[in-house]
Design a protein around this motif. Sequence first.
Motif, PDB file in Angstrom:
ATOM      1  N   ARG A  22     -46.201  32.412 -26.915  1.00 62.66           N
ATOM      2  CA  ARG A  22     -46.483  31.041 -27.676  1.00 62.66           C
ATOM      3  C   ARG A  22     -45.877  30.826 -28.864  1.00 62.66           C
ATOM      4  N   LEU A  23     -45.366  31.954 -29.540  1.00 67.30           N
ATOM      5  CA  LEU A  23     -44.350  31.811 -31.015  1.00 67.30           C
ATOM      6  C   LEU A  23     -43.290  31.642 -30.214  1.00 67.30           C
ATOM      7  N   ALA A  24     -43.214  32.323 -28.964  1.00 66.20           N
ATOM      8  CA  ALA A  24     -41.651  32.425 -28.980  1.00 66.20           C
ATOM      9  C   ALA A  24     -40.987  30.329 -28.444  1.00 66.20           C
ATOM     10  N   ALA A  34     -37.960  30.143 -24.252  1.00 63.98           N
ATOM     11  CA  ALA A  34     -39.349  31.485 -24.961  1.00 63.98           C
ATOM     12  C   ALA A  34     -39.288  32.301 -23.861  1.00 63.98           C
ATOM     13  N   TRP A  35     -39.373  31.830 -23.055  1.00 64.86           N
ATOM     14  CA  TRP A  35     -39.755  33.230 -21.861  1.00 64.86           C
ATOM     15  C   TRP A  35     -37.968  34.170 -21.966  1.00 64.86           C
ATOM     16  N   MET A  65     -39.036  40.203 -31.966  1.00 62.75           N
ATOM     17  CA  MET A  65     -38.612  38.539 -31.783  1.00 62.75           C
ATOM     18  C   MET A  65     -38.099  37.760 -32.941  1.00 62.75           C
ATOM     19  N   VAL A  66     -38.690  37.840 -33.404  1.00 64.53           N
ATOM     20  CA  VAL A  66     -37.929  36.630 -34.723  1.00 64.53           C
ATOM     21  C   VAL A  66     -36.328  37.167 -34.673  1.00 64.53           C
ATOM     22  N   ARG A  67     -35.871  38.493 -35.170  1.00 62.11           N
ATOM     23  CA  ARG A  67     -35.538  39.111 -35.335  1.00 62.11           C
ATOM     24  C   ARG A  67     -34.185  38.588 -34.301  1.00 62.11           C
ATOM     25  N   ALA A 118     -42.838  27.725 -37.968  1.00 59.17           N
ATOM     26  CA  ALA A 118     -44.048  29.313 -36.779  1.00 59.17           C
ATOM     27  C   ALA A 118     -44.692  29.999 -36.847  1.00 59.17           C
ATOM     28  N   LEU A 119     -44.207  30.924 -38.114  1.00 54.21           N
ATOM     29  CA  LEU A 119     -44.109  31.870 -38.052  1.00 54.21           C
ATOM     30  C   LEU A 119     -45.873  31.529 -39.242  1.00 54.21           C
TER      31      LEU A 119
END
Length: 170
Positions: A22-24, A34-35, A65-67, A118-119
């Motif tokens: 979901r975050l991706a 995202a996957w 993930m964010v990085r 998003a964050l």
Amino acid sequence: MDQRTDPDFADFVAVQTRPLLRLAHALTANPHDAWDLTQETLARLGERWGRTRFDEPAAYARTVMVRLNIDRIRRLRRELPLLGGPSEAAPVEVVGETDAWLVEALATLSPRQRTALALRYVEDLDVRGIAARMGCSEGTVKSQLSRGTERLREHAREHGPLRTTTGDTA
């Protein structure tokens, strides 16, 4: 690492895959990216799972993930400088009920603005938490949130549905 040798990691993956995905999706605005981002995040975490003690493995995974997404954006800018222009619409798969104008508006944001928003709204982080995840200053986060929010407002004024209250005829 083999999942059969560490059931804790397999349990972590089973529980955290959907929230990470979901975050991706919020970060990339593309279900395929995202996957890929989710799988790369879990692979990186899996490499360190047995060797490192994590206080909060889910938080660590979201930071990774964010990085990784920031690295992905930088790589795309170098490799594909002609793609991503303002006329190109980002492919977004809408899950659930979402206004089309909002999906359109999110696609107009820069990757850093979309990441910050998003964050803030998907992960419910404060400015300090967002800055830590994005690896930037709190001032940068504030400006990205402000600019992204203003861009969404402008888009809503131009393309958003009219929202009226009923019963007030004065």
